[in-house]
Write a protein that holds these residues in place. Sequence first.
Motif, PDB file in Angstrom:
ATOM      1  N   VAL A 111     -11.803 -11.519 -58.770  1.00  0.00           N
ATOM      2  CA  VAL A 111     -12.414 -10.252 -58.358  1.00  0.00           C
ATOM      3  C   VAL A 111     -11.471  -9.081 -58.651  1.00  0.00           C
ATOM      4  O   VAL A 111     -11.917  -7.982 -59.008  1.00  0.00           O
ATOM      5  CB  VAL A 111     -12.791 -10.308 -56.865  1.00  0.00           C
ATOM      6  CG1 VAL A 111     -13.198  -8.939 -56.347  1.00  0.00           C
ATOM      7  CG2 VAL A 111     -13.918 -11.313 -56.636  1.00  0.00           C
ATOM      8  N   TRP A 112     -10.162  -9.308 -58.516  1.00  0.00           N
ATOM      9  CA  TRP A 112      -9.197  -8.247 -58.798  1.00  0.00           C
ATOM     10  C   TRP A 112      -9.103  -7.927 -60.289  1.00  0.00           C
ATOM     11  O   TRP A 112      -8.669  -6.833 -60.654  1.00  0.00           O
ATOM     12  CB  TRP A 112      -7.807  -8.650 -58.291  1.00  0.00           C
ATOM     13  CG  TRP A 112      -7.728  -8.800 -56.806  1.00  0.00           C
ATOM     14  CD1 TRP A 112      -8.548  -8.235 -55.872  1.00  0.00           C
ATOM     15  CD2 TRP A 112      -6.785  -9.596 -56.073  1.00  0.00           C
ATOM     16  NE1 TRP A 112      -8.175  -8.619 -54.605  1.00  0.00           N
ATOM     17  CE2 TRP A 112      -7.097  -9.444 -54.688  1.00  0.00           C
ATOM     18  CE3 TRP A 112      -5.707 -10.396 -56.446  1.00  0.00           C
ATOM     19  CZ2 TRP A 112      -6.370 -10.088 -53.693  1.00  0.00           C
ATOM     20  CZ3 TRP A 112      -4.985 -11.034 -55.446  1.00  0.00           C
ATOM     21  CH2 TRP A 112      -5.309 -10.880 -54.089  1.00  0.00           C
TER      22      TRP A 112
ATOM     23  N   GLU B  26     -18.001 -26.033 -45.908  1.00  0.00           N
ATOM     24  CA  GLU B  26     -17.037 -25.393 -46.802  1.00  0.00           C
ATOM     25  C   GLU B  26     -17.740 -24.773 -48.005  1.00  0.00           C
ATOM     26  O   GLU B  26     -17.368 -23.682 -48.451  1.00  0.00           O
ATOM     27  CB  GLU B  26     -15.980 -26.404 -47.241  1.00  0.00           C
ATOM     28  CG  GLU B  26     -15.067 -26.833 -46.108  1.00  0.00           C
ATOM     29  CD  GLU B  26     -13.846 -27.596 -46.588  1.00  0.00           C
ATOM     30  OE1 GLU B  26     -13.767 -27.913 -47.801  1.00  0.00           O
ATOM     31  OE2 GLU B  26     -12.959 -27.873 -45.747  1.00  0.00           O
ATOM     32  N   ALA B  27     -18.746 -25.451 -48.531  1.00  0.00           N
ATOM     33  CA  ALA B  27     -19.527 -24.875 -49.629  1.00  0.00           C
ATOM     34  C   ALA B  27     -20.220 -23.592 -49.167  1.00  0.00           C
ATOM     35  O   ALA B  27     -20.313 -22.615 -49.911  1.00  0.00           O
ATOM     36  CB  ALA B  27     -20.553 -25.891 -50.125  1.00  0.00           C
ATOM     37  N   GLU B  28     -20.689 -23.589 -47.932  1.00  0.00           N
ATOM     38  CA  GLU B  28     -21.344 -22.401 -47.384  1.00  0.00           C
ATOM     39  C   GLU B  28     -20.362 -21.236 -47.265  1.00  0.00           C
ATOM     40  O   GLU B  28     -20.711 -20.086 -47.562  1.00  0.00           O
ATOM     41  CB  GLU B  28     -21.946 -22.721 -46.015  1.00  0.00           C
ATOM     42  CG  GLU B  28     -23.152 -23.640 -46.082  1.00  0.00           C
ATOM     43  CD  GLU B  28     -23.696 -23.978 -44.701  1.00  0.00           C
ATOM     44  OE1 GLU B  28     -23.190 -23.423 -43.704  1.00  0.00           O
ATOM     45  OE2 GLU B  28     -24.635 -24.802 -44.620  1.00  0.00           O
ATOM     46  N   GLU B  29     -19.143 -21.503 -46.816  1.00  0.00           N
ATOM     47  CA  GLU B  29     -18.133 -20.449 -46.699  1.00  0.00           C
ATOM     48  C   GLU B  29     -17.855 -19.809 -48.063  1.00  0.00           C
ATOM     49  O   GLU B  29     -17.740 -18.591 -48.181  1.00  0.00           O
ATOM     50  CB  GLU B  29     -16.840 -21.025 -46.118  1.00  0.00           C
ATOM     51  CG  GLU B  29     -16.883 -21.266 -44.623  1.00  0.00           C
ATOM     52  CD  GLU B  29     -17.139 -19.980 -43.841  1.00  0.00           C
ATOM     53  OE1 GLU B  29     -16.431 -18.976 -44.072  1.00  0.00           O
ATOM     54  OE2 GLU B  29     -18.062 -19.971 -43.002  1.00  0.00           O
TER      55      GLU B  29
ATOM     56  N   ARG C  97     -18.694 -15.897 -49.392  1.00  0.00           N
ATOM     57  CA  ARG C  97     -17.674 -15.025 -49.985  1.00  0.00           C
ATOM     58  C   ARG C  97     -18.106 -14.523 -51.365  1.00  0.00           C
ATOM     59  O   ARG C  97     -17.869 -13.372 -51.724  1.00  0.00           O
ATOM     60  CB  ARG C  97     -16.355 -15.795 -50.091  1.00  0.00           C
ATOM     61  CG  ARG C  97     -15.194 -14.998 -50.673  1.00  0.00           C
ATOM     62  CD  ARG C  97     -14.651 -13.964 -49.698  1.00  0.00           C
ATOM     63  NE  ARG C  97     -14.025 -14.589 -48.551  1.00  0.00           N
ATOM     64  CZ  ARG C  97     -12.736 -14.937 -48.509  1.00  0.00           C
ATOM     65  NH1 ARG C  97     -11.953 -14.723 -49.558  1.00  0.00           N
ATOM     66  NH2 ARG C  97     -12.239 -15.482 -47.420  1.00  0.00           N
ATOM     67  N   ILE C  98     -18.755 -15.378 -52.138  1.00  0.00           N
ATOM     68  CA  ILE C  98     -19.182 -15.023 -53.493  1.00  0.00           C
ATOM     69  C   ILE C  98     -20.306 -13.988 -53.467  1.00  0.00           C
ATOM     70  O   ILE C  98     -20.426 -13.151 -54.365  1.00  0.00           O
ATOM     71  CB  ILE C  98     -19.615 -16.290 -54.258  1.00  0.00           C
ATOM     72  CG1 ILE C  98     -18.375 -17.118 -54.639  1.00  0.00           C
ATOM     73  CG2 ILE C  98     -20.419 -15.946 -55.510  1.00  0.00           C
ATOM     74  CD1 ILE C  98     -18.686 -18.481 -55.208  1.00  0.00           C
TER      75      ILE C  98
ATOM     76  N   ASN D 191     -29.531 -19.546 -50.529  1.00  0.00           N
ATOM     77  CA  ASN D 191     -29.806 -18.438 -49.613  1.00  0.00           C
ATOM     78  C   ASN D 191     -28.551 -17.644 -49.271  1.00  0.00           C
ATOM     79  O   ASN D 191     -28.608 -16.414 -49.149  1.00  0.00           O
ATOM     80  CB  ASN D 191     -30.451 -18.970 -48.329  1.00  0.00           C
ATOM     81  CG  ASN D 191     -31.860 -19.495 -48.561  1.00  0.00           C
ATOM     82  OD1 ASN D 191     -32.532 -19.079 -49.504  1.00  0.00           O
ATOM     83  ND2 ASN D 191     -32.301 -20.426 -47.733  1.00  0.00           N
ATOM     84  N   LEU D 192     -27.428 -18.335 -49.133  1.00  0.00           N
ATOM     85  CA  LEU D 192     -26.193 -17.648 -48.749  1.00  0.00           C
ATOM     86  C   LEU D 192     -25.560 -16.888 -49.912  1.00  0.00           C
ATOM     87  O   LEU D 192     -24.974 -15.830 -49.718  1.00  0.00           O
ATOM     88  CB  LEU D 192     -25.187 -18.656 -48.189  1.00  0.00           C
ATOM     89  CG  LEU D 192     -25.495 -19.219 -46.807  1.00  0.00           C
ATOM     90  CD1 LEU D 192     -24.536 -20.352 -46.476  1.00  0.00           C
ATOM     91  CD2 LEU D 192     -25.408 -18.125 -45.747  1.00  0.00           C
ATOM     92  N   SER D 193     -25.668 -17.416 -51.099  1.00  0.00           N
ATOM     93  CA  SER D 193     -24.970 -16.806 -52.238  1.00  0.00           C
ATOM     94  C   SER D 193     -25.734 -15.642 -52.846  1.00  0.00           C
ATOM     95  O   SER D 193     -25.145 -14.686 -53.356  1.00  0.00           O
ATOM     96  CB  SER D 193     -24.711 -17.851 -53.319  1.00  0.00           C
ATOM     97  OG  SER D 193     -25.916 -18.246 -53.954  1.00  0.00           O
TER      98      SER D 193
END
Length: 275
Positions: free
Chosen positions: A65-66, A87-90, A94-95, A127-129
């Motif tokens: 991202v940087w 962990e995949a959800e976390e 973030r993504i 749904n999360l990403s």
Amino acid sequence: MLQETVHIAVPTGFFKDESLNIQGTIEHIRYLYNQGVKSVLVCGSTGEQHSLTLKEKMEILSHLVWEEELINRMEVIFGISSIRQLEAEELAKRICNTKVAGLLLGYPPYILPTQAEAMVYTKRIINLSQKPIILYNNPKRTGFDLSLESVVQLSKINSVVGIKEAGNKERVGLLKKHIKRNNFHFYAGGEVELEEKVLQGFNRLSSIAGNIFPIECKEWFSKMLTNQEITEQEQKKMKTIIEQVYQGSPLVNVKETINKRGISLGICRSPLGNV
């Protein structure tokens, strides 16, 4: 949507103590960018993903991202798969708010979820990403095989844009009969048997050999897709490239060549590289 026909599945850099070498990884991506590569897969299909902790994956993501020029001008795909769904959800959360272009969503190795459990896992990450998703079905490596019915059902979700390795190459023809979307794509994982896979209906490439020969691999694949003549000289060259990369452990071979070119990707995490 993901626009590029070819992406390069880049290896992750490690130091001699097997700790993460993010700068080496970024340097290699920058090298590919300067060679004209428009899309890369990070933390994905080079066999290293399940050796990485969630913290390490987050670190790789943060550094990407940087890198504003790379993340803004390349189609960066990020690999998500974990034995632990939480962990995949976390990682997916973030993504979500980054400029990552899409995800390669793989399935947990060894634990053998049911089809129903795998569907919940998949839909939760989707749904999360809030990103375009390539499904990655590779039972040879994971032991889990996403069923034909599951793939067809997931293809009805607009953000699911394709599948990498359908379980076996013959399934692509069956899937094409059931999936009517023109914008659902079939990704071949690597260059081995690629000509046969194109005949079966694969129309995109997740390239391994492209880490070393990005221009040659893309041109070869493009000619296949457009039914252009591939000369005998080109065939011999690609045969040599495939032998160089895939004889033995492809990841070890790719890293050794990249290291010799002056970009430090270091070693593979053992047991890869033991011989």
